[in-house]
Design a protein around this motif. Structure first.
Motif, PDB file in Angstrom:
ATOM      1  N   GLY A 121       0.836  -1.194   0.000  1.00  0.00           N
ATOM      2  CA  GLY A 121       0.000   0.000   0.000  1.00  0.00           C
ATOM      3  C   GLY A 121       0.863   1.232   0.000  1.00  0.00           C
ATOM      4  N   GLN A 122       0.207   2.371  -0.053  1.00  0.00           N
ATOM      5  CA  GLN A 122       0.938   3.633  -0.115  1.00  0.00           C
ATOM      6  C   GLN A 122       1.548   3.985   1.233  1.00  0.00           C
ATOM      7  OE1 GLN A 122      -1.797   6.560  -1.537  1.00  0.00           O
ATOM      8  NE2 GLN A 122      -1.643   5.867  -3.643  1.00  0.00           N
ATOM      9  N   GLU A 123       2.690   4.602   1.154  1.00  0.00           N
ATOM     10  CA  GLU A 123       3.347   5.098   2.362  1.00  0.00           C
ATOM     11  C   GLU A 123       2.545   6.272   2.914  1.00  0.00           C
ATOM     12  OE1 GLU A 123       6.134   4.224   4.109  1.00  0.00           O
ATOM     13  OE2 GLU A 123       6.168   2.443   2.845  1.00  0.00           O
ATOM     14  N   PRO A 124       2.504   6.446   4.222  1.00  0.00           N
ATOM     15  CA  PRO A 124       1.876   7.637   4.791  1.00  0.00           C
ATOM     16  C   PRO A 124       2.584   8.881   4.239  1.00  0.00           C
ATOM     17  CG  PRO A 124       2.298   6.009   6.490  1.00  0.00           C
ATOM     18  CD  PRO A 124       2.971   5.518   5.246  1.00  0.00           C
ATOM     19  N   SER A 125       1.798   9.854   3.764  1.00  0.00           N
ATOM     20  CA  SER A 125       2.411  10.998   3.083  1.00  0.00           C
ATOM     21  C   SER A 125       2.424  12.278   3.910  1.00  0.00           C
ATOM     22  CB  SER A 125       1.705  11.251   1.758  1.00  0.00           C
ATOM     23  OG  SER A 125       0.326  11.477   1.967  1.00  0.00           O
ATOM     24  N   PHE A 163     -12.825   4.059  15.779  1.00  0.00           N
ATOM     25  CA  PHE A 163     -13.737   3.120  15.123  1.00  0.00           C
ATOM     26  C   PHE A 163     -14.347   3.746  13.871  1.00  0.00           C
ATOM     27  CE2 PHE A 163     -13.548   1.529  19.441  1.00  0.00           C
ATOM     28  CZ  PHE A 163     -13.443   0.167  19.245  1.00  0.00           C
ATOM     29  N   ARG A 164     -14.651   5.035  13.918  1.00  0.00           N
ATOM     30  CA  ARG A 164     -15.266   5.720  12.779  1.00  0.00           C
ATOM     31  C   ARG A 164     -14.276   5.914  11.633  1.00  0.00           C
ATOM     32  NH1 ARG A 164     -17.148  11.012  15.177  1.00  0.00           N
ATOM     33  NH2 ARG A 164     -17.088  11.579  13.008  1.00  0.00           N
ATOM     34  N   PHE A 165     -13.006   6.052  11.948  1.00  0.00           N
ATOM     35  CA  PHE A 165     -11.962   6.288  10.947  1.00  0.00           C
ATOM     36  C   PHE A 165     -10.881   5.214  11.115  1.00  0.00           C
ATOM     37  CE2 PHE A 165     -13.803  10.353  12.326  1.00  0.00           C
ATOM     38  CZ  PHE A 165     -14.383  10.762  11.133  1.00  0.00           C
ATOM     39  N   PRO A 166     -11.110   3.991  10.605  1.00  0.00           N
ATOM     40  CA  PRO A 166     -10.232   2.862  10.917  1.00  0.00           C
ATOM     41  C   PRO A 166      -8.942   2.775  10.109  1.00  0.00           C
ATOM     42  CG  PRO A 166     -12.037   2.105   9.559  1.00  0.00           C
ATOM     43  CD  PRO A 166     -12.295   3.558   9.859  1.00  0.00           C
ATOM     44  N   THR A 167      -8.732   3.637   9.110  1.00  0.00           N
ATOM     45  CA  THR A 167      -7.475   3.577   8.365  1.00  0.00           C
ATOM     46  C   THR A 167      -6.585   4.753   8.751  1.00  0.00           C
ATOM     47  OG1 THR A 167      -8.224   4.870   6.460  1.00  0.00           O
ATOM     48  CG2 THR A 167      -8.639   2.486   6.387  1.00  0.00           C
ATOM     49  N   VAL A 168      -5.298   4.585   8.513  1.00  0.00           N
ATOM     50  CA  VAL A 168      -4.344   5.652   8.818  1.00  0.00           C
ATOM     51  C   VAL A 168      -4.778   6.938   8.109  1.00  0.00           C
ATOM     52  CG1 VAL A 168      -1.967   6.432   8.423  1.00  0.00           C
ATOM     53  CG2 VAL A 168      -2.404   4.099   9.219  1.00  0.00           C
ATOM     54  N   ARG A 169      -5.103   6.818   6.824  1.00  0.00           N
ATOM     55  CA  ARG A 169      -5.444   7.993   6.017  1.00  0.00           C
ATOM     56  C   ARG A 169      -6.704   8.690   6.533  1.00  0.00           C
ATOM     57  NH1 ARG A 169      -4.311   6.498   0.796  1.00  0.00           N
ATOM     58  NH2 ARG A 169      -2.363   7.538   1.143  1.00  0.00           N
ATOM     59  N   THR A 170      -7.764   7.930   6.816  1.00  0.00           N
ATOM     60  CA  THR A 170      -9.008   8.572   7.246  1.00  0.00           C
ATOM     61  C   THR A 170      -8.882   9.174   8.642  1.00  0.00           C
ATOM     62  OG1 THR A 170      -9.942   6.457   8.015  1.00  0.00           O
ATOM     63  CG2 THR A 170     -10.503   7.165   5.761  1.00  0.00           C
ATOM     64  N   LEU A 171      -8.181   8.489   9.539  1.00  0.00           N
ATOM     65  CA  LEU A 171      -8.000   9.043  10.888  1.00  0.00           C
ATOM     66  C   LEU A 171      -7.147  10.305  10.840  1.00  0.00           C
ATOM     67  CD1 LEU A 171      -8.471   8.900  13.919  1.00  0.00           C
ATOM     68  CD2 LEU A 171      -6.478   7.387  14.080  1.00  0.00           C
ATOM     69  N   ALA A 172      -6.078  10.279  10.045  1.00  0.00           N
ATOM     70  CA  ALA A 172      -5.215  11.459   9.936  1.00  0.00           C
ATOM     71  C   ALA A 172      -5.981  12.635   9.346  1.00  0.00           C
ATOM     72  CB  ALA A 172      -3.991  11.129   9.093  1.00  0.00           C
ATOM     73  N   ALA A 173      -6.778  12.392   8.318  1.00  0.00           N
ATOM     74  CA  ALA A 173      -7.569  13.473   7.714  1.00  0.00           C
ATOM     75  C   ALA A 173      -8.549  14.045   8.729  1.00  0.00           C
ATOM     76  CB  ALA A 173      -8.317  12.962   6.491  1.00  0.00           C
ATOM     77  N   HIS A 174      -9.154  13.163   9.526  1.00  0.00           N
ATOM     78  CA  HIS A 174     -10.077  13.638  10.563  1.00  0.00           C
ATOM     79  C   HIS A 174      -9.334  14.478  11.595  1.00  0.00           C
ATOM     80  CE1 HIS A 174     -13.254  13.706  13.509  1.00  0.00           C
ATOM     81  NE2 HIS A 174     -12.428  13.184  14.400  1.00  0.00           N
TER      82      HIS A 174
END
Length: 175
Positions: A66-70, A127-138
């Motif tokens: 998968g993509q590296e955290p950016s 729980f609402r944002f279970p991926t690194v990308r979605t949690l970071a964006a939140h």
């Protein structure tokens, strides 16, 4: 990662089919990432499931590819997840519960993120944002904590409300 073992009534039942059936009836975090079908569960002499005799579930590479955290926040979240889950790498699209996350790990992640960020991180957000990308964006989207937003709304509502107490009005009129 949530693993499950099942003994199907029929040899025609497939693990993917059973997993889809569970996904239609359970919340996403409760659906096992790995489902192992067995002809029978191993039992101890007392008739309980012998967990040590269960075969190990197949390993998934969900944390690796998968993509590296950016962004800085994505790297921070991925780093906390790596430490808590003991993984060498966590991609930006990795789902916390699919790479080994569970309720106790969620509490550890919450505490570490709150300490590093210097603000409250509600556990429900994990729980609402279970991926690194979605949690970071939140987390990046939150400029103020929920508590300060609530307090600001209360203060604004009090200022907008006309005073109904006469003594307060008299005091204000003397000034």
């Amino acid at each position: 990662m949530l693993h499950a073992y099942a003994v199907p009534e029929s040899a025609a039942v497939q693990a993917g089919e059973l997993r889809r059936h569970l996904a239609a009836r359970l919340p996403e975090y409760a659906v096992p990432a790995e489902l192992v079908l067995l002809p029978a569960l191993p039992l101890t002499p007392n008739g309980k499931v012998d967990r040590a005799a269960l075969p190990p579930p197949p390993q998934r590479a969900a944390a690796g590819p998968g993509q590296e955290p950016s962004t800085a926040t994505e790297r921070l979240v991925a780093g906390v997840w790596r430490e808590v889950l003991g993984l060498p790498r966590v991609s930006a699209d990795a789902n916390f519960f699919e790479i080994g996350g569970h309720s106790l790990a969620t509490a550890q992640v919450q505490a570490r993120l709150a300490a590093v960020l210097g603000r409250e991180v509600p556990i429900v957000d994990l729980f609402r944002f279970p991926t690194v990308r979605t949690l970071a964006a939140h987390l990046d989207g939150e400029r103020r904590t929920a508590g300060s937003e609530r307090a600001a709304r209360r203060v604004a509502a009090r200022r907008a409300r006309p005073s109904t107490r006469p003594h307060r009005a008299r005091r204000e009129s003397k000034e």
